[in-house]
Design a protein around this motif. Structure first.
Motif, PDB file in Angstrom:
ATOM      1  N   LYS A  63       0.819  -1.217   0.000  1.00  0.00           N
ATOM      2  CA  LYS A  63       0.000   0.000   0.000  1.00  0.00           C
ATOM      3  C   LYS A  63       0.856   1.273   0.000  1.00  0.00           C
ATOM      4  N   ASP A  64       1.781   1.366   0.937  1.00  0.00           N
ATOM      5  CA  ASP A  64       2.590   2.584   1.046  1.00  0.00           C
ATOM      6  C   ASP A  64       3.450   2.807  -0.199  1.00  0.00           C
ATOM      7  N   ALA A  65       4.047   1.737  -0.694  1.00  0.00           N
ATOM      8  CA  ALA A  65       4.885   1.848  -1.892  1.00  0.00           C
ATOM      9  C   ALA A  65       4.046   2.229  -3.104  1.00  0.00           C
ATOM     10  N   ALA A  66       2.863   1.632  -3.224  1.00  0.00           N
ATOM     11  CA  ALA A  66       1.991   1.942  -4.356  1.00  0.00           C
ATOM     12  C   ALA A  66       1.558   3.401  -4.325  1.00  0.00           C
ATOM     13  N   HIS A  67       1.185   3.873  -3.156  1.00  0.00           N
ATOM     14  CA  HIS A  67       0.744   5.261  -3.072  1.00  0.00           C
ATOM     15  C   HIS A  67       1.888   6.229  -3.369  1.00  0.00           C
ATOM     16  N   LYS A  68       3.077   5.891  -2.915  1.00  0.00           N
ATOM     17  CA  LYS A  68       4.230   6.761  -3.172  1.00  0.00           C
ATOM     18  C   LYS A  68       4.669   6.669  -4.636  1.00  0.00           C
ATOM     19  N   LEU A  69       4.883   5.460  -5.120  1.00  0.00           N
ATOM     20  CA  LEU A  69       5.420   5.256  -6.459  1.00  0.00           C
ATOM     21  C   LEU A  69       4.387   5.550  -7.546  1.00  0.00           C
ATOM     22  N   CYS A  70       3.271   4.862  -7.490  1.00  0.00           N
ATOM     23  CA  CYS A  70       2.267   4.959  -8.553  1.00  0.00           C
ATOM     24  C   CYS A  70       1.522   6.293  -8.524  1.00  0.00           C
ATOM     25  N   LYS A  71       0.914   6.576  -7.384  1.00  0.00           N
ATOM     26  CA  LYS A  71       0.139   7.813  -7.272  1.00  0.00           C
ATOM     27  C   LYS A  71       1.056   9.028  -7.436  1.00  0.00           C
ATOM     28  N   GLY A  72       2.242   8.935  -6.859  1.00  0.00           N
ATOM     29  CA  GLY A  72       3.201  10.037  -6.988  1.00  0.00           C
ATOM     30  C   GLY A  72       3.582  10.310  -8.433  1.00  0.00           C
ATOM     31  N   CYS A  73       3.804   9.240  -9.196  1.00  0.00           N
ATOM     32  CA  CYS A  73       4.142   9.380 -10.616  1.00  0.00           C
ATOM     33  C   CYS A  73       2.973   9.994 -11.383  1.00  0.00           C
ATOM     34  N   HIS A  74       1.763   9.509 -11.106  1.00  0.00           N
ATOM     35  CA  HIS A  74       0.582  10.041 -11.780  1.00  0.00           C
ATOM     36  C   HIS A  74       0.412  11.524 -11.490  1.00  0.00           C
ATOM     37  N   GLU A  75       0.644  11.931 -10.235  1.00  0.00           N
ATOM     38  CA  GLU A  75       0.527  13.351  -9.880  1.00  0.00           C
ATOM     39  C   GLU A  75       1.601  14.179 -10.577  1.00  0.00           C
ATOM     40  N   THR A  76       2.823  13.681 -10.596  1.00  0.00           N
ATOM     41  CA  THR A  76       3.932  14.396 -11.232  1.00  0.00           C
ATOM     42  C   THR A  76       3.693  14.567 -12.728  1.00  0.00           C
ATOM     43  N   LYS A  77       3.265  13.505 -13.386  1.00  0.00           N
ATOM     44  CA  LYS A  77       3.057  13.528 -14.835  1.00  0.00           C
ATOM     45  C   LYS A  77       1.688  14.092 -15.222  1.00  0.00           C
ATOM     46  N   LYS A  78       0.850  14.353 -14.204  1.00  0.00           N
ATOM     47  CA  LYS A  78      -0.509  14.824 -14.438  1.00  0.00           C
ATOM     48  C   LYS A  78      -1.240  13.917 -15.433  1.00  0.00           C
ATOM     49  N   ALA A  79      -1.089  12.594 -15.196  1.00  0.00           N
ATOM     50  CA  ALA A  79      -1.726  11.581 -16.036  1.00  0.00           C
ATOM     51  C   ALA A  79      -2.011  10.359 -15.174  1.00  0.00           C
ATOM     52  N   GLY A  80      -3.155   9.763 -15.387  1.00  0.00           N
ATOM     53  CA  GLY A  80      -3.500   8.561 -14.643  1.00  0.00           C
ATOM     54  C   GLY A  80      -4.304   8.877 -13.398  1.00  0.00           C
ATOM     55  N   PRO A  81      -4.834   7.838 -12.785  1.00  0.00           N
ATOM     56  CA  PRO A  81      -5.693   8.012 -11.610  1.00  0.00           C
ATOM     57  C   PRO A  81      -4.922   8.459 -10.371  1.00  0.00           C
ATOM     58  N   THR A  82      -5.569   9.314  -9.571  1.00  0.00           N
ATOM     59  CA  THR A  82      -4.965   9.758  -8.315  1.00  0.00           C
ATOM     60  C   THR A  82      -5.942   9.646  -7.139  1.00  0.00           C
ATOM     61  N   LYS A  83      -7.205   9.385  -7.418  1.00  0.00           N
ATOM     62  CA  LYS A  83      -8.206   9.260  -6.357  1.00  0.00           C
ATOM     63  C   LYS A  83      -8.457   7.780  -6.063  1.00  0.00           C
ATOM     64  N   CYS A  84      -8.818   7.479  -4.820  1.00  0.00           N
ATOM     65  CA  CYS A  84      -8.989   6.096  -4.360  1.00  0.00           C
ATOM     66  C   CYS A  84      -9.849   5.259  -5.325  1.00  0.00           C
ATOM     67  N   GLY A  85     -11.055   5.728  -5.616  1.00  0.00           N
ATOM     68  CA  GLY A  85     -12.001   4.965  -6.428  1.00  0.00           C
ATOM     69  C   GLY A  85     -11.590   4.804  -7.871  1.00  0.00           C
ATOM     70  N   GLU A  86     -10.601   5.562  -8.305  1.00  0.00           N
ATOM     71  CA  GLU A  86     -10.144   5.429  -9.682  1.00  0.00           C
ATOM     72  C   GLU A  86      -9.251   4.197  -9.865  1.00  0.00           C
ATOM     73  N   CYS A  87      -8.665   3.713  -8.783  1.00  0.00           N
ATOM     74  CA  CYS A  87      -7.818   2.513  -8.830  1.00  0.00           C
ATOM     75  C   CYS A  87      -8.502   1.333  -8.162  1.00  0.00           C
ATOM     76  N   HIS A  88      -9.096   1.577  -7.004  1.00  0.00           N
ATOM     77  CA  HIS A  88      -9.698   0.508  -6.206  1.00  0.00           C
ATOM     78  C   HIS A  88     -11.116   0.253  -6.669  1.00  0.00           C
ATOM     79  N   LYS A  89     -11.359  -0.975  -7.147  1.00  0.00           N
ATOM     80  CA  LYS A  89     -12.685  -1.370  -7.646  1.00  0.00           C
ATOM     81  C   LYS A  89     -13.182  -2.573  -6.853  1.00  0.00           C
ATOM     82  N   LYS A  90     -14.394  -2.459  -6.309  1.00  0.00           N
ATOM     83  CA  LYS A  90     -14.997  -3.569  -5.544  1.00  0.00           C
ATOM     84  C   LYS A  90     -15.777  -4.460  -6.477  1.00  0.00           C
TER      85      LYS A  90
END
Length: 90
Positions: A63-90
């Motif tokens: 969880k921590d690595a994903a939020h730092k690596l994945c979400k961080g990259c998406h925020e930096t590149k301004k591309a891809g999901p950054t909100k919880c529900g955009e990645c997590h699907k029930k």
């Protein structure tokens, strides 16, 4: 001899990249995350952007690595999901 070793290493790294799963599902309590590895591989072209050591399973990934690596990259590149529900699907 060094050229042969380099050629073998390069061939193996390409083979590992070619064999990587296209889509990976990461289980999570608030909904599984489906990660399109092939899409990221084609877009980034550099395995070291995510895999610090070498292609393969990312050591300590959670969880921590994903939020730092994945979400961080998406925020930096301004591309891809950054909100919880955009990645997590029930």
């Amino acid at each position: 001899m060094k050229k042969i070793i380099v050629a073998v290493a390069l061939t193996l790294s390409c083979a590992v990249a070619a064999m990587a799963a296209d889509t990976i599902t990461l289980p999570a309590k608030n909904g599984n995350v489906t990660f399109n590895h092939k899409k990221h591989q084609e877009a980034l072209k550099d395995c070291k952007a995510c895999h610090e050591k070498a292609p393969g399973k990312i050591e300590g990934f959670g969880k921590d690595a994903a939020h730092k690596l994945c979400k961080g990259c998406h925020e930096t590149k301004k591309a891809g999901p950054t909100k919880c529900g955009e990645c997590h699907k029930k």
